[in-house]
Scaffold this active site. Structure first.
Site, PDB file in Angstrom:
ATOM      1  N   ASP A 263       0.882  -1.158   0.000  1.00 20.44           N
ATOM      2  CA  ASP A 263       0.000   0.000   0.000  1.00 20.44           C
ATOM      3  C   ASP A 263       0.928   1.219   0.000  1.00 20.44           C
ATOM      4  OD1 ASP A 263      -2.064   1.765   0.044  1.00 20.44           O
ATOM      5  OD2 ASP A 263      -3.067   0.924   1.791  1.00 20.44           O
TER       6      ASP A 263
HETATM    7  C1  BGC Z   1      -4.919   3.488   0.174  1.00 24.28           C
HETATM    8  C2  BGC Z   1      -5.037   2.472  -0.939  1.00 24.28           C
HETATM    9  C3  BGC Z   1      -4.904   3.143  -2.278  1.00 24.28           C
HETATM   10  C4  BGC Z   1      -3.572   3.886  -2.321  1.00 24.28           C
HETATM   11  C5  BGC Z   1      -3.320   4.587  -3.640  1.00 24.28           C
HETATM   12  C6  BGC Z   1      -3.687   4.377   0.023  1.00 24.28           C
HETATM   13  O1  BGC Z   1      -3.757   5.477   0.876  1.00 24.28           O
HETATM   14  O2  BGC Z   1      -4.891   2.835   1.422  1.00 24.28           O
HETATM   15  O3  BGC Z   1      -6.267   1.801  -0.841  1.00 24.28           O
HETATM   16  O4  BGC Z   1      -4.996   2.215  -3.308  1.00 24.28           O
HETATM   17  O5  BGC Z   1      -3.559   4.859  -1.290  1.00 24.28           O
HETATM   18  O6  BGC Z   1      -4.144   5.685  -3.795  1.00 24.28           O
END
Ligand code: BGC
Length: 773
Positions: A263
């Site tokens: 993530d």
């Molecule tokens: C989130 C993810 C997301 C990623 C990219 C993170 O803050 O937890 O779910 O895909 O950002 O935007």
């Protein structure tokens, strides 16, 4: 079989020679570059890639590094669960790049309709393909462990079985376009408070049966191209640094063949992530690259680990539309997708109460709309689960489109109030965090008694909307969020008093992404429709249901408890944490910081409820609830008859005749729960093991529904011996309309215990927690 040829004097080109040859030709720096994204500027990952003056798809969350000399293109990754999230406009470009805002995950799961969700996935994936994106960062399928998790709206359910089945459908639909998905957040990312530093302390049994199960189903049934590891620790180790999670379980046991990515900014030790099998670090920072190179140079990280991960990334790139040279149009069929979103939303809204109020009789024409959310209908949550859509049909527009007359005096009253309040609480456009912050919504307004009286006399019915929104970084609160505010209580009471006094009805519409308290007020209005956050066509969909153009068939995929504290996890959830977005955001920098004293539920969370999440708890411990798991009304009724069970090909096959016994055509979500003997280990009173949605049954029409439970799905995890076992003894198959409305009960017996699978003894608890037995 493909044969590759390569002239030794030429540089190997990806796609022309074997991946191994390409890897052989790569320098360490190139390999490391490939394992780390191009970074993130201004809260989107749209940094220009090497050799380009602009980003490939502005607003996409991330991009990989291209290596042109080896014919390795950059690929683009973008959110998210309710539709593609990219910037709607671009500099020096008059074209727009809007995407469809589909219903949030919770609504999609509430359809209990695999085919419908797969269709939504197909439409969503088509936008991914046609806007030049390679991987959609979705679906998200963490368990609704607690009603207050800020991201529950992106997720599907408190139950792992339906979560896994719906996720698999979504993956199949999206990937049918030849683009990838990233099932997330693997695993046990069940709270937003301190999400990058929180340690989940849970038994291997709870992890396996509840928090990993949905991912296991999605991986095995639908082969997602990628998995996104989560931010949190699990029993002391960051998910993205856990070899046990990413290699022992995901790859060895479940045979996942795709790529794992972090993530965004997750984890803190890049060499440990690489070693664990976390192939791609997103969005990527130069420091991560330096750390990996240093670890290789000092011998603490092996080149085999690097090559293994690089290979998986190259396999992903080879499959991508960008590598294949797909000529995307930038013009997906947004009109057709709007129709898909409207239909799917209609099937996931849940009718909670209906006392002869709905569908609205033909003579009802004049409608009064109360509640600020009626004028500012919420289509989805905030943060990365948001979508830049071309429009959002409000409740008011939806009702007008359906031919109703909306009272203008009330419109003026509300709009003047809302505009003035919004002016006071304007988000700061220069604050890059603003996209993550739920808009400050005006305090609920209660029109004066004379206005209410006048409305009740002049209109035929009152609609009253209660709205909630939430998103990344923060969890919800009990007061004025899970619970209604004082003004909301008063509004319901006073509108109902005024309308009931003149013999007219009131319908409450819940425009929320998750569970709220209903027990204290649900007796007051005549009907309650849980509309969820239904995407950009929400207002039209609600009107479809109110009018009876659609017969509701959605059912809850989570329990609505009487009180927040009734949920078994509530004592171990940061419900009283004082949130501040700047501090929350600084967790990006502070993660991994050694703290002197760890704060319970913030730095670590004990999963003391163990396997008793949601209905598994309420039903096993005989707790009263407001609305049970699986519940939802229809404008018609269904009978369940002639249930039978047989055993074939190592699976229990249940048949049941479902008949529409009412006067209106409709669909029914049929659920099969299994109650296990519970002799050798404690078991929940019942567990969902299969479900089916009937076809559209005309009055009097019936259909035999088949519900299949492979024998191994009866297994529970025996943590002592690290194995999945199916106990011997008496079982019952309970076929019902909800977890508390079982219509047919069939007993069957298993003479001998079966050990289904031995597993690695991993993800064990390092701390002592006292679990419910
Ligand atoms: C989130 C993810 C997301 C990623 C990219 C993170 O803050 O937890 O779910 O895909 O950002 O935007």
């Amino acid at each position: 079989m493909l044969f590759f040829s390569c002239n030794s004097s030429e540089t190997p080109q990806l796609g022309k020679v074997s991946i191994d040859k390409v890897i052989k030709a790569m320098t360490l720096e190139e390999k490391v570059q490939l394992m780390i994204g191009t970074g993130m500027a201004g809260f989107t990952g749209d940094n220009p890639v090497v050799g380009e003056t602009h980003s490939l798809v502005p607003g996409a969350a991330g991009t990989t590094h291209p290596i042109p000399r080896l014919n390795i293109p950059a690929i683009v990754l973008a959110d998210g669960p309710a539709g593609l999230r990219i910037n709607p406009t671009r500099n020096d470009d008059s074209q727009t790049y809007y995407c469809t805002a589909f219903p949030v995950g919770t609504l999609l799961a509430s359809t209990w309709n695999i085919e419908m969700v797969e269709n939504v996935g197909k439409a969503m994936g088509n936008e991914v393909l046609e806007y030049g994106v390679d991987v959609l960062l979705a679906p998200a399928l963490n368990i609704h462990r607690n009603p207050l998790c800020g991201r529950n709206f992106e997720y599907y359910s408190e139950d792992p079985f339906i979560s896994g089945k719906i996720a698999a459908a979504m993956v199949r639909g999206v990937q049918s376009n030849g683009v990838g998905t990233s099932i997330k957040h693997f695993a046990a990312n069940n709270q937003e408070t301190n999400r990058m530093g929180n340690d989940v302390r849970a038994t291997p049994r709870a992890l396996r049966e509840i928090y990993l199960k949905g991912f296991e189903i999605a991986v095995k049934e639908a082969n997602p191209w990628t998995v996104m590891s989560s931010y949190n620790f699990i029993n002391g180790i960051y998910a993205s640094e856990s070899n046990e999670l990413l290699t022992n379980i995901l790859r060895d046991e479940w045979e996942f063949k795709g790529t794992v990515m972090t993530d965004w900014f997750g984890g803190k030790n890049p060499p440990a992530q690489v070693h664990a099998g976390n192939d791609l670090l997103m969005p990527g920072t130069p420091q991560q690259g330096e750390a990996i190179i240093a670890a290789v140079n000092n011998g603490s990280l092996s080149m085999e680990d690097i090559d293994r991960n690089v290979k998986r990334i190259l396999e992903l790139i080879l499959a991508s539309p960008r590598f294949k040279g797909y000529q995307f149009s930038n013009q997906p069929d947004l009109k057709a997708h709007a129709e898909t979103t409207r239909q799917s939303a209609a099937e996931g809204m849940v009718l909670l109460k209906n006392e002869n109020a709905l569908p609205l009789p033909a003579q009802i024409q004049k409608v009064a709309t109360f509640g600020i959310t009626s004028y500012d209908f919420i289509s989805g949550g905030t943060g990365s689960g948001d979508v830049n859509k071309a429009y959002n049909v409000s409740l008011r527009e939806g009702l007008i489109n359906a031919g109703y007359l909306i009272n203008n005096e009330l419109i003026n009253l509300y709009e003047n109030y809302i505009n003035a309040e919004n002016e006071k609480n304007k988000p700061d456009p220069n604050n890059p965090l603003s996209m993550f912050m739920p808009k400050i919504r005006p305090v609920e307004m209660i029109p004066a008694a004379p206005v209410l009286k006048k409305m009740a006399n002049e209109t035929d019915i009152a609609l009253l909307t209660i709205g909630r929104t939430s998103g990344e970084f923060m969890d919800r609160k009990i007061s004025d969020d899970f619970d209604l505010s004082d003004n909301e209580h008063k509004l319901i009471q006073e509108v109902c008093n005024a309308y009931h006094a003149v013999g007219k009805k009131v319908i409450v519409i819940l425009n929320t992404g998750g569970v709220i308290e209903t027990a204290s007020w649900k007796d007051i209005p005549d009907a309650i429709l849980l509309a969820w956050q239904a995407g950009q066509e929400g207002g039209n969909t609600v009107a479809d249901i109110l009018k009876g153009a659609v017969n509701p068939s959605g059912k809850l995929t989570m329990t609505f408890p009487l009180y927040y504290m009734d949920a078994a996890s509530s004592a171990n959830f940061p419900y009283d944490y004082q949130f501040d977005i700047q501090t929350a955001f600084s967790s990006f920098e502070n993660q991994g910081e050694v703290k002197k004293e760890l704060v319970r539920n913030v730095d670590y969370t004990n999963y003391e409820e163990d396997i008793y999440v949601g209905y598994r708890y309420f039903d096993s411990f005989n707790m009263d609830v407001s609305y049970p798991f699986g519940y939802g009304l229809s404008y018609t009724q269904f009978s369940y008859e002639n249930a039978s069970v047989s055993f074939k090909n190592n699976a229990w096959i249940f048949d049941c005749l479902i008949k529409n016994t009412g006067n209106i055509a409709g669909k029914e979500a049929v659920q099969l729960y299994i109650a296990a003997p519970g002799q050798s280990m404690n078991k929940a009173a019942k567990e969902l093991k299969a479900f089916a949605k009937t076809k559209f049954l005309q009055p009097g029409e019936s259909q035999t529904v088949q519900l299949i439970v492979p024998q191994e799905d009866l297994a529970s995890f025996d943590g002592k011996n690290s194995q999945w076992i199916v106990e011997s003894g008496d079982y019952s198959g309970q076929i019902g309309s909800s977890s508390r409305d079982i219509r047919q009960n069939i007993r069957f017996n298993l003479p001998k215990e079966v050990v289904v699978k031995k597993t690695h003894n991993v993800l064990t608890l390092k701390e002592t927690i006292s679990i419910i037995q």
